[in-house]
Design an enzyme around this catalytic site. Sequence first.
Site, short mmCIF file in Angstrom:
data_model
loop_
_atom_site.label_atom_id
_atom_site.label_comp_id
_atom_site.label_asym_id
_atom_site.label_seq_id
_atom_site.Cartn_x
_atom_site.Cartn_y
_atom_site.Cartn_z
N TYR A 1 -11.97 -2.94 -3.63
CA TYR A 1 -12.53 -3.12 -2.29
C TYR A 1 -14.07 -3.17 -2.30
O TYR A 1 -14.70 -2.88 -1.28
CB TYR A 1 -12.04 -2.01 -1.37
CG TYR A 1 -10.65 -2.24 -0.82
CD1 TYR A 1 -10.35 -3.38 -0.07
CD2 TYR A 1 -9.62 -1.32 -1.03
CE1 TYR A 1 -9.09 -3.61 0.45
CE2 TYR A 1 -8.34 -1.53 -0.51
CZ TYR A 1 -8.09 -2.68 0.23
OH TYR A 1 -6.83 -2.89 0.75
N HIS B 1 -1.66 -5.48 1.47
CA HIS B 1 -2.89 -6.24 1.21
C HIS B 1 -2.52 -7.64 0.73
O HIS B 1 -1.57 -7.79 -0.03
CB HIS B 1 -3.72 -5.56 0.10
CG HIS B 1 -4.78 -6.45 -0.46
ND1 HIS B 1 -6.03 -6.58 0.11
CD2 HIS B 1 -4.78 -7.30 -1.53
CE1 HIS B 1 -6.74 -7.46 -0.59
NE2 HIS B 1 -6.01 -7.90 -1.59
N GLU C 1 -8.95 -10.84 -7.91
CA GLU C 1 -8.06 -9.67 -7.79
C GLU C 1 -6.96 -9.70 -8.85
O GLU C 1 -6.61 -8.67 -9.42
CB GLU C 1 -7.48 -9.62 -6.37
CG GLU C 1 -8.55 -9.27 -5.33
CD GLU C 1 -8.11 -9.44 -3.88
OE1 GLU C 1 -8.93 -9.15 -2.99
OE2 GLU C 1 -6.96 -9.87 -3.63
N ASN D 1 -1.91 -0.13 7.38
CA ASN D 1 -1.35 -1.45 7.68
C ASN D 1 -0.51 -2.03 6.55
O ASN D 1 -0.31 -3.24 6.46
CB ASN D 1 -2.44 -2.41 8.16
CG ASN D 1 -3.51 -2.65 7.12
OD1 ASN D 1 -3.47 -2.09 6.03
ND2 ASN D 1 -4.48 -3.49 7.46
N LYS E 1 0.83 -1.20 0.00
CA LYS E 1 0.00 0.00 0.00
C LYS E 1 0.88 1.26 0.00
O LYS E 1 2.09 1.19 0.23
CB LYS E 1 -0.94 -0.05 1.22
CG LYS E 1 -1.95 -1.23 1.16
CD LYS E 1 -2.79 -1.30 2.43
CE LYS E 1 -3.84 -2.41 2.34
NZ LYS E 1 -4.64 -2.51 3.60
#
Length: 148
Positions: A49, A115, A126, A112, A9
């Site tokens: 998402y 992913h 994905e 965080n 990310k």
Amino acid sequence: MEQTFIMIKPDGVQRGLVGEIISRFEKKGFSLKALKFVNVDRQFAESHYADLSAKPFFSGLVDYIISGPVVAMVWEGKGVVLTGRKIIGATNPLASEPGTIRGDFAIDIGRNVIHGSDSVESGNKEIALWFPEGVVHWQSSLHSWIYE
Ligand code: IDP
Ligand code: MG
């Protein structure tokens, strides 16, 4: 062989963790099958998402993912989806074990770092979304040193 979609990310990129993260998957013995460094737009982040669109944190999550470039990857190997999730650690870094990526490098759930697909099925979805051009077909010459 099983594949998973892994994305570093924007915070992971900004914090200089790209090499460290790739290294953890590489050293485990998983095979890199695709990689690109991209900025995604809002619509793309929303489709990635989509399953979380009803959550109260959805728009903040989309803002976070489009706040800077991300490293999108496909990794392959036996059990890579579940093992990848273990390498990454629990969603909330406060609960992630030390030794996991989130446990070692993150504090807040909304920052965080990484992913990883949560099932083989969502992984395939994905991968198709992020790599419509397909992945690289190759086999590491270390294959027989990693698999019996
Ligand atoms: P995962 O990334 O561990 O699979 P998901 O439940 O799929 O976790 O949530 C996707 C992402 O949304 C998380 O990695 C995190 O960045 C963000 N997120 C999840 N729950 C919250 C929350 O309660 N507040 C803010 N962000 C959240
Ligand atoms: Mg998830």
